[in-house]
Enzyme design. Structure first.
Site, PDB file in Angstrom:
ATOM      1  N   GLN A 268       0.823  -1.206   0.000  1.00 32.26           N
ATOM      2  CA  GLN A 268       0.000   0.000   0.000  1.00 32.26           C
ATOM      3  C   GLN A 268       0.856   1.255   0.000  1.00 32.26           C
ATOM      4  O   GLN A 268       0.496   2.255  -0.616  1.00 32.26           O
ATOM      5  CB  GLN A 268      -0.940  -0.006   1.205  1.00 32.26           C
ATOM      6  CG  GLN A 268      -1.972  -1.113   1.145  1.00 32.26           C
ATOM      7  CD  GLN A 268      -2.687  -1.176  -0.183  1.00 32.26           C
ATOM      8  OE1 GLN A 268      -3.385  -0.245  -0.574  1.00 32.26           O
ATOM      9  NE2 GLN A 268      -2.503  -2.272  -0.904  1.00 32.26           N
ATOM     10  N   HIS A 271       1.666   2.973  -3.352  1.00 36.65           N
ATOM     11  CA  HIS A 271       0.663   3.716  -4.126  1.00 36.65           C
ATOM     12  C   HIS A 271       1.031   5.191  -4.220  1.00 36.65           C
ATOM     13  O   HIS A 271       1.054   5.772  -5.299  1.00 36.65           O
ATOM     14  CB  HIS A 271      -0.719   3.564  -3.497  1.00 36.65           C
ATOM     15  CG  HIS A 271      -1.448   2.335  -3.935  1.00 36.65           C
ATOM     16  ND1 HIS A 271      -1.818   2.109  -5.234  1.00 36.65           N
ATOM     17  CD2 HIS A 271      -1.862   1.252  -3.231  1.00 36.65           C
ATOM     18  CE1 HIS A 271      -2.448   0.948  -5.327  1.00 36.65           C
ATOM     19  NE2 HIS A 271      -2.474   0.403  -4.121  1.00 36.65           N
ATOM     20  N   HIS A 337      -7.969  -1.631   4.244  1.00 31.89           N
ATOM     21  CA  HIS A 337      -7.557  -3.041   4.201  1.00 31.89           C
ATOM     22  C   HIS A 337      -7.089  -3.456   5.588  1.00 31.89           C
ATOM     23  O   HIS A 337      -6.243  -2.783   6.172  1.00 31.89           O
ATOM     24  CB  HIS A 337      -6.400  -3.254   3.224  1.00 31.89           C
ATOM     25  CG  HIS A 337      -6.653  -2.745   1.842  1.00 31.89           C
ATOM     26  ND1 HIS A 337      -6.178  -1.515   1.408  1.00 31.89           N
ATOM     27  CD2 HIS A 337      -7.317  -3.287   0.792  1.00 31.89           C
ATOM     28  CE1 HIS A 337      -6.540  -1.330   0.150  1.00 31.89           C
ATOM     29  NE2 HIS A 337      -7.239  -2.380  -0.243  1.00 31.89           N
TER      30      HIS A 337
END
Length: 438
Positions: A268, A271, A337
């Site tokens: 993540q 990103h 998440h």
């Protein structure tokens, strides 16, 4: 990278934990006034000049030379050609991922997307009619990266819901078209596709032009201009959500190889610099092992600079008193998440109330959910999982109440309605109910 010096390593037993935790958790979602102003101009211009404005903005921002909007539409033949031209490995992976996403959303439709009705003791029919929206618009990001997975996750639930027409927009800077994105549109059943992006694409979908039909709902992520445009057109059309930076939270009991957890946090962080990666664990030696894995693995990563900035500025590695306290902190964060990296994930899952998606066990990496597990990867961010849900079939449906009152039922309900209507001072309401009384 010194994560300890950056303030990323925290302990819940420390007296200043809450202050430090909130400082690193904070993310400002305020929009730059210049972006809001520019987006308002673009929306107004597209409303006024339609196709002409769309072509001008697309040529300017994506460095193209299209003469009209027809040149920016992708035909079904082009989409199929892109699919047929993929290497076998990519074509197979795309097809398998699409099948799993479709199966999941078909099950979702059966569980929550069907009409129902019943008759009460008076013989009155009461129920709910579930119908799909007529036309959906999906925004697929383009430019820095290509996202065929976003095509699948937005178009397939719309298709399963029964949406008649799915309009896709995707920017293609410098005219570069990604064959995986086009192939995904073919596999997912996209009806029409246009190589346009930005606020002008949102405007085209929201208002309609001579070439691009007006849609009922717009879904899919984009940059700050796209987010601002979606916020502005909401009410004239539906939208899925306003997405913030990506997030992952891992609750670990120390049983998972630390390299695995480090890479999941990277997944993540890569990103963008504002993405947030958090580890909650009651075992200090294990946290130290994960930090060592990060130092070891980071130099190998192509997006190292982005990961490092994300972890340094917004990452958190929190020593908790217990796994239960870790669950409590996770509920307060409501992450996009949430991984339960434990030998006993089902022991802790009942304690978790707020998360976009929950990944159970060491083998369930978040990246599998992004691409091919089946559930949707369009998830609520920035704590909005406290009150919102992943994108799903239900986002492309609406519900109509069904009421058929019998003559007998009207005798009972009419008296109730009459009393309440008179109490509200609405005499016509009361009279309409009273006229049905024997």
């Amino acid at each position: 990278m010194d994560l300890i010096a950056s303030g990323a390593v925290l302990k819940t037993v420390d007296s200043d934990f809450e202050q430090k935790f909130k400082a690193r958790q904070h993310w400002s979602s305020s929009q730059d006034a210049a972006i809001e102003s520019r987006v308002a101009e673009i929306l107004a211009d597209v409303q006024k000049r339609g196709d002409t404005a769309i072509v001008e903005y697309t040529n300017r921002f994506d460095r193209l030379q299209a003469k009209n909007l027809a040149e920016l539409e992708l035909t079904q033949a082009e989409l199929k050609k892109a699919y047929d031209g993929l290497p076998e490995e990519q074509r197979s992976a795309l097809t398998q991922a699409a099948a799993r996403v479709r199966s999941y959303h078909e099950a979702q439709k059966k569980a929550c997307g069907e009409s129902w009705s019943y008759r009460d003791a008076d013989g009155s029919l009461l129920g709910q009619k579930v119908t799909p929206i007529d036309r959906a618009g999906i925004y697929v990001p383009g430019g820095k990266a290509a996202y065929p997975s976003s095509v699948l996750m937005n178009a397939i639930p719309a298709h399963v819901a029964g949406v008649c027409e799915i309009i896709m927009v995707v920017p293609t800077p410098d005219g570069t078209k990604n064959n995986l994105v086009l192939a995904a549109a073919y596999v997912a059943g996209v009806s029409r596709a246009f190589t346009i992006g930005g606020a002008q694409a949102v405007a085209a979908l929201a208002y309609g032009t001579a070439t691009i039909p007006k849609v009922d709902k717009i879904t899919g992520p984009g940059n700050a201009y796209v987010a601002a445009a979606k916020r502005s057109v909401f009410g004239q059309v539906g939208i899925d959500m306003i997405a913030g930076p990506s997030e992952i939270l891992v609750i670990a009991d120390g049983s998972t190889p630390p390299d695995w957890v480090a890479m999941d946090l990277f997944s993540q962080a890569e990103h963008d610099e504002l993405a947030q990666s958090i580890l909650l664990c009651p075992d200090q030696p294990y946290i130290d092992q994960v930090l060592a894995s990060i130092a070891k693995l980071l130099p190998e990563m192509p997006r190292r600079a982005i990961i490092e900035k994300s972890l340094t500025d917004r990452g958190m590695f929190i020593l908790t008193r217990s796994m239960q306290e870790a669950c409590d902190i996770s509920n307060a964060i409501a992450p996009e998440h949430l991984e339960i990296s434990s030998n006993e994930p089902h022991k802790w899952e009942p304690l978790l109330k707020h998360a976009g998606a929950i990944f159970l066990g060491a083998y369930t990496s978040e990246s599998l959910g992004d691409y091919c597990a089946g559930p949707n990867h369009v998830l609520p961010t920035s704590g909005t999982a406290r009150f919102s849900s992943p994108l799903g079939v239900y986002d492309f449906q609406k519900r109509s109440s069904i009421i058929e009152v019998s003559e007998s039922g009207a005798q009972t309900l009419g008296k109730i309605a009459s009393v309440l209507a008179h109490g509200e001072g609405l005499q016509a309401h009361a009279r309409a109910a009273e006229m049905r009384l024997r």
